[in-house]
Scaffold this active site. Structure first.
Site, PDB file in Angstrom:
ATOM      1  N   THR A   1       0.847  -1.198   0.000  1.00 57.43           N
ATOM      2  CA  THR A   1       0.000   0.000   0.000  1.00 57.43           C
ATOM      3  C   THR A   1       0.880   1.245   0.000  1.00 57.43           C
ATOM      4  OG1 THR A   1      -1.733  -1.149   1.231  1.00 57.43           O
ATOM      5  CG2 THR A   1      -1.763   1.242   1.328  1.00 57.43           C
ATOM      6  N   GLY A   2       0.444   2.268  -0.711  1.00 50.02           N
ATOM      7  CA  GLY A   2       1.142   3.546  -0.648  1.00 50.02           C
ATOM      8  C   GLY A   2       1.470   4.085  -2.026  1.00 50.02           C
TER       9      GLY A   2
ATOM     10  N   THR B   1       4.358   4.588  -3.506  1.00 53.92           N
ATOM     11  CA  THR B   1       5.373   3.863  -4.272  1.00 53.92           C
ATOM     12  C   THR B   1       4.737   2.649  -4.944  1.00 53.92           C
ATOM     13  OG1 THR B   1       6.921   4.530  -2.533  1.00 53.92           O
ATOM     14  CG2 THR B   1       7.733   2.958  -4.158  1.00 53.92           C
TER      15      THR B   1
ATOM     16  N   ASP C   1       6.262  -4.185  -1.416  1.00 55.27           N
ATOM     17  CA  ASP C   1       5.667  -3.086  -0.662  1.00 55.27           C
ATOM     18  C   ASP C   1       6.711  -1.993  -0.434  1.00 55.27           C
ATOM     19  OD1 ASP C   1       3.880  -1.569   0.774  1.00 55.27           O
ATOM     20  OD2 ASP C   1       3.556  -3.027   2.363  1.00 55.27           O
ATOM     21  N   GLY C   2       6.249  -0.823  -0.125  1.00 61.28           N
ATOM     22  CA  GLY C   2       7.120   0.293   0.228  1.00 61.28           C
ATOM     23  C   GLY C   2       7.433   0.277   1.714  1.00 61.28           C
TER      24      GLY C   2
ATOM     25  N   GLY D   1       3.528   1.564   7.839  1.00 56.22           N
ATOM     26  CA  GLY D   1       2.236   1.921   8.419  1.00 56.22           C
ATOM     27  C   GLY D   1       1.873   3.373   8.254  1.00 56.22           C
ATOM     28  N   GLY D   2       2.720   4.134   7.546  1.00 59.71           N
ATOM     29  CA  GLY D   2       2.368   5.530   7.274  1.00 59.71           C
ATOM     30  C   GLY D   2       0.995   5.626   6.616  1.00 59.71           C
ATOM     31  N   GLY D   3       0.673   4.635   5.806  1.00 58.07           N
ATOM     32  CA  GLY D   3      -0.638   4.599   5.146  1.00 58.07           C
ATOM     33  C   GLY D   3      -1.683   3.857   5.950  1.00 58.07           C
TER      34      GLY D   3
ATOM     35  N   GLU E   1      -0.369  -5.579   5.957  1.00 55.47           N
ATOM     36  CA  GLU E   1       0.958  -5.648   5.331  1.00 55.47           C
ATOM     37  C   GLU E   1       1.846  -6.647   6.053  1.00 55.47           C
ATOM     38  OE1 GLU E   1       1.146  -1.064   3.642  1.00 55.47           O
ATOM     39  OE2 GLU E   1       2.085  -1.518   5.546  1.00 55.47           O
TER      40      GLU E   1
END
Ligand code: 5RP
Length: 220
Positions: A28-29, A31, A81-82, A95-97, A103
């Site tokens: 997720t995110g 990137t 993942d980013g 987990g910023g998103g 994840e």
């Protein structure tokens, strides 16, 4: 080169890790969004695609990809993942998103985890980026107090719920000098669903875009 261009270049390089017939987990995110945008071209080569969030699922479907559940596919061949931060041990903050729990599940279920970042995410010590922690709503204050005791500065994400219906606390000012130990310790706090330290299951490969090159690093 802009940060967005670097993210796109790292994501496009990660396509090379996808083998024919792979069951692919998608993170997720912003990137990963570049990766999703490029996936339709190779979709016929994939056995299945599993999403780490509703946002990713919606983007995949909007590009014509079919999305499967982890319960249907079993383990993943590859998870891409980013990350918000990465260190030389391939430990991450994620987990910023807000998608950290799903994840972490997909990363754990994957035989190989390729992390795609731009060079602003590469750090000596994790913790400059506030550590996201997914928490059961009734425990948000209790868990926040525990992080104050650990010398952190917890900030509740306002008006926010994860895909699992929980809160996220972003913990500022932590120096994560021992990611393995801190992941385990914080995860044991009652009410914590997932802490955004990815050390017990680090990345296997980091693809990092800089101004001049794309570095591909393998964990030894
Ligand atoms: C989402 C994440 C993302 O991987 C992380 O926040 C990086 O995001 P971006 O690619 O937008 O910089 O962990 O929960």
């Amino acid at each position: 080169m802009s940060q967005s261009d670097k993210k796109r270049r790292a994501a496009e390089r990660a396509l090379e890790y996808i083998e024919p017939g792979a069951i692919l987990g998608v993170g997720t995110g912003s990137t990963v969004n570049h990766l999703i945008d490029a996936l339709p071209d190779i979709a016929p080569r994939l056995s299945a695609v599993v999403a780490s969030s509703r946002a990713t699922e919606a983007r995949l479907r909007a590009r014509g990809l079919e999305v499967s559940e982890l319960e249907q596919t079993g383990d993943l061949d590859l998870y891409i993942d980013g990350a918000d931060e990465a260190n030389k041990h391939f430990h991450l903050i994620k987990g910023g998103g807000g998608a950290l729990t799903r994840e972490k599940i997909l990363a754990a279920a994957a035989r190989r985890f390729v992390c795609i970042i731009d060079d602003s995410k590469w750090v000596a010590t994790l913790g400059s980026f506030p550590l996201p922690v997914e928490v059961i709503p009734m425990a948000a204050d209790f868990v926040s107090r525990q992080f104050v005791r650990a010398r952190g500065r917890p900030v509740l994400r306002e008006d926010y719920r994860t895909d699992n219906g929980n809160c996220v606390i972003d913990v500022h000012d932590l120096r994560i000098t021992n990611p393995l130990e801190m992941e385990q310790r914080f995860n044991q706090l009652p009410g914590v669903v997932t802490v955004g330290i990815f050390a017990q299951r680090p990345a296997d490969v980091i693809v990092m875009a800089t101004d001049n090159e794309i570095r591909e690093m393998n964990r030894v």
